[in-house]
Enzyme design. Structure first.
Site, PDB file in Angstrom:
ATOM      1  N   GLU A  47       5.342   5.146   5.597  1.00 31.62           N
ATOM      2  CA  GLU A  47       5.067   5.055   4.153  1.00 31.62           C
ATOM      3  C   GLU A  47       5.035   3.304   3.972  1.00 31.62           C
ATOM      4  OE1 GLU A  47       7.455   6.667   4.972  1.00 31.62           O
ATOM      5  OE2 GLU A  47       9.191   6.154   3.398  1.00 31.62           O
ATOM      6  N   ASN A  48       5.533   2.505   4.807  1.00 33.36           N
ATOM      7  CA  ASN A  48       5.159   1.085   4.722  1.00 33.36           C
ATOM      8  C   ASN A  48       4.035   0.580   5.082  1.00 33.36           C
ATOM      9  OD1 ASN A  48       6.356   1.837   7.304  1.00 33.36           O
ATOM     10  ND2 ASN A  48       6.478  -0.226   7.568  1.00 33.36           N
TER      11      ASN A  48
END
Lengths: 216, 233
Positions: A47-48
């Site tokens: 998710e980064n």
């Protein structure tokens, strides 16, 4: 015999399907990547800001600009793509990720999950967990059945601050697997870990649940 | 008017004031504007509200501004790597607003895009939704979150041309592109400034319109969790 961490990850990997885009949480869920069946195409989302996460780098090849959501150094693979955090969570919130496998401190029989905060004690923050449970199509929890004090983590209702309400579809613990039936249908025990008895699960589970036909 | 400044000190001149809100790019220690953070520390500006996904580690990144007590409030999604942060927070010395990571990213994106508020399903039924408007759309509940605009955004990019067109590198992109759009003033540190025309316009991630000031710096780029695998024999 309760499932080990490795066996839990191996069991959770059975939730994967060919073509799936999957987000794996930190801890045991991360280990699921080691059990993706040969020949199955599964794309891991970080998710980064990355799709198509590769394995850890060889020593000496670590790149500080290339990490996963657990801040660990990783590598890219030919299908990888990078994007911003806003794009990453648009992907998550918009329902484009098929499956999220994550850990939890507590799960309730209605699918509520608590995994980010112990009041007065732990102030780390929720990170992306609230977005993942609200946005991903299917949420599977992988966790120990009991906490370190021996208390059930599968509960009638959560006591800790919630991460999401009614969002969990399946709970895989070291003792058993439960489905959260849709529309308030409650919990159903669908599987026992090898060597674990119905009585043992009953003794160690606070939540109420039905038992699937064939297990009785 | 040129956007390129000689160093961090001159780039920060005239844009800092006590009590201001600063957005600081990065995820963990990846893609953080480490030289501009050190510059804010040296400027002595205080009472800061800092919007950043994380709070650095003790003594590096935003940890430097925590050590000197220049931060009054943090808006973050995860601060688990910083013991000084936890100590100041539990002692009531530091205000903290937790935002879910995606909500934080979207609040910044919205702020930069002139959108004052939006609705999201993230956080409905949790502490995050307390005191906020909840509305139902097509049978599902959503909570209203507001856009964020900062007095100053400090950004790390890999490469820029002389007009401030930016290219990020790998997962160091993270929160940087949105924050670049949401600062009343946006200052960017890059590893290399190249002449206009040397970046293919199709490969530019952030157009220069969002960039006010630009400096070329050398970054230490610390690794937080060095993980490796063994070479097969």
């Amino acid at each position: 015999m309760a499932r080990t961490r490795e066996q839990l990850a191996e069991r959770a990997a059975k939730e994967l399907q060919d073509g799936f885009y999957v987000n794996l949480g930190i801890g045991i869920p991360t280990l699921v990547a080691n059990y993706i069946p040969q020949g199955m195409t599964v794309t891991l989302q970080s998710e980064n800001g990355m799709l198509g996460m590769g394995p850890f780098p060889y020593e000496g090849e670590e790149d500080p600009d290339l990490i996963n959501a657990g801040k660990q150094t990783i590598t890219e693979i030919p299908e990888s793509s990078y994007f911003s955090s806003a794009d990453s969570f648009a992907m998550i919130r918009g329902g484009h990720i098929n499956l999220s496998i994550l850990g939890a401190m507590e799960v309730a029989e209605n699918g509520d999950i608590a995994n980010w905060m112990i009041p007065g004690k732990l102030v780390k923050g929720m990170g992306g967990a609230m977005d993942l449970v609200a946005g991903v199509k299917r949420v599977v929890v992988v966790m120990e059945h009991a906490n370190k004090h021996g208390q059930s983590k599968v509960l009638k209702s959560c006591s800790l601050p919630l991460t999401g309400t009614g969002v969990v579809s399946r709970i895989i613990t070291d003792l058993a697997t439960f489905d959260v039936k849709p529309d308030g249908g409650g919990l159903e025990l669908i599987e026992l870990a090898e060597g674990v008895t119905l009585d043992e699960v009953a003794a160690k589970t606070e939540a109420t649940y039905s038992v699937a036909a064939g297990l009785q | 008017m040129g956007k390129i400044y000689a160093d961090v000190t001159s780039a920060l001149e005239g844009v800092t004031f006590d009590g201001m809100m600063v957005m600081s790019g990065g995820f963990g220690l990846c893609g953080i504007p480490e030289n501009l953070i050190a510059g804010l520390r040296d400027s002595g500006v205080k009472g800061l509200t800092v919007v950043s996904n994380n709070a650095g580690v003790d003594g590096f990144g935003l940890g430097q501004l925590l050590g000197t007590r220049q931060i009054a409030k943090m808006i973050s999604s995860y601060v688990g790597e910083n013991k000084e942060f936890e100590r100041q927070y539990l002692a009531g010395e530091l205000e903290l607003e937790f935002n879910p990571q995606g909500t934080l990213a979207e609040r910044i994106r919205a702020g930069g895009a002139g959108i004052p508020a939006f609705f999201t399903a993230t956080g409905v039924g949790t502490l995050v939704a307390e005191g906020k408007e909840v509305r139902e759309f097509d049978g599902r509940k959503y909570v209203m979150e507001t856009g964020l605009v900062a007095d100053l955004s400090i950004i790390k990019a890999w490469k820029a041309d002389e007009r401030g067109n930016l290219v990020f590198r790998k997962t160091a992109r993270n929160f940087n592109p949105m924050m670049a759009t949401a600062g009343k003033v946006t200052i960017v540190e890059v590893e290399e400034i190249v002449p206009v025309g040397s970046i293919d316009p199709d490969q530019i991630h952030t157009p220069g319109v969002y960039v006010d000031r630009l400096i070329q710096t050398v970054s230490e780029k610390r690794i937080e969790q060095r993980t490796v695998r063994q070479r097969e024999a």
